[in-house]
Design a protein around this motif. Structure first.
Motif, PDB file in Angstrom:
ATOM      1  N   ILE A 124      86.105 -42.433 -72.563  1.00  0.00           N
ATOM      2  CA  ILE A 124      86.363 -41.663 -71.545  1.00  0.00           C
ATOM      3  C   ILE A 124      87.965 -42.592 -71.305  1.00  0.00           C
ATOM      4  CG2 ILE A 124      86.050 -42.940 -68.983  1.00  0.00           C
ATOM      5  CD1 ILE A 124      83.099 -43.282 -69.516  1.00  0.00           C
ATOM      6  N   CYS A 140      80.875 -39.169 -67.778  1.00  0.00           N
ATOM      7  CA  CYS A 140      80.862 -40.175 -67.024  1.00  0.00           C
ATOM      8  C   CYS A 140      79.062 -39.528 -66.192  1.00  0.00           C
ATOM      9  CB  CYS A 140      81.074 -40.113 -65.763  1.00  0.00           C
ATOM     10  SG  CYS A 140      82.791 -41.196 -66.210  1.00  0.00           S
ATOM     11  N   TRP A 175      84.644 -36.214 -66.649  1.00  0.00           N
ATOM     12  CA  TRP A 175      83.267 -36.054 -65.628  1.00  0.00           C
ATOM     13  C   TRP A 175      81.752 -36.206 -66.405  1.00  0.00           C
ATOM     14  CZ3 TRP A 175      80.529 -32.110 -65.472  1.00  0.00           C
ATOM     15  CH2 TRP A 175      79.467 -31.251 -64.660  1.00  0.00           C
ATOM     16  N   ARG A 200      80.856 -42.580 -76.223  1.00  0.00           N
ATOM     17  CA  ARG A 200      81.712 -42.636 -74.879  1.00  0.00           C
ATOM     18  C   ARG A 200      82.210 -43.381 -74.234  1.00  0.00           C
ATOM     19  NH1 ARG A 200      76.935 -39.732 -72.878  1.00  0.00           N
ATOM     20  NH2 ARG A 200      77.402 -40.235 -70.914  1.00  0.00           N
TER      21      ARG A 200
END
Length: 141
Positions: free
Chosen positions: A96, A132, A129, A92
């Protein structure tokens, strides 16, 4: 027949890591965006007359150089997208960061292929997005 809760969310992978719907969405979009960037890089490396260049633009890099950048970045983004299917936290974070780098690279790519660059910027924005949001919010829904 009622189902019992075992403490694991419905989106739990076999390895024990939660793969939420948003993480799955981000993984698919990263793989899609990475493959598109690979094609973009190959097109820029193979045929310089495919793209129209503008004069006096701030980023004066050769089209072949941009092609190699997009090819390498596309491969790395695709691999990170594949790693996201595991639901690992490191994937993750890497996702990002790579989506942010891809956004910057595509912003600089705007003079050569505006429609494609804008589409990849939007995809990268959705990926950031979705990553997150996290699995905890998806598990509550």
């Amino acid at each position: 027949m009622a189902t019992q809760r075992t403490g694991m969310s419905q989106g739990t992978a076999r390895g024990g890591m939660a793969v939420s719907g948003w993480t799955l969405f981000a993984a698919i979009m990263m793989v899609f965006g990475g493959v598109m960037a690979i094609f973009e890089g190959i097109a820029a490396i193979a045929e310089d007359d495919v793209f129209v260049t503008t004069r006096n633009f701030s980023f004066q890099w050769s089209l072949t150089g941009w092609g190699w950048l997009h090819l390498v970045l596309g491969i790395v983004v695709t691999l990170a997208g594949i790693a996201l299917f595991s639901g690992a936290m490191w994937a993750r974070v890497v996702g990002i960061a790579l989506a942010g780098l891809s956004m910057i690279a595509n912003f600089a790519w705007l003079p050569w292929y505006p429609f494609w660059a804008i589409m990849l910027i939007v995809i990268d924005g959705f990926v950031m997005w979705a990553l997150c949001v996290g699995p905890s919010r998806d598990a509550r829904a």
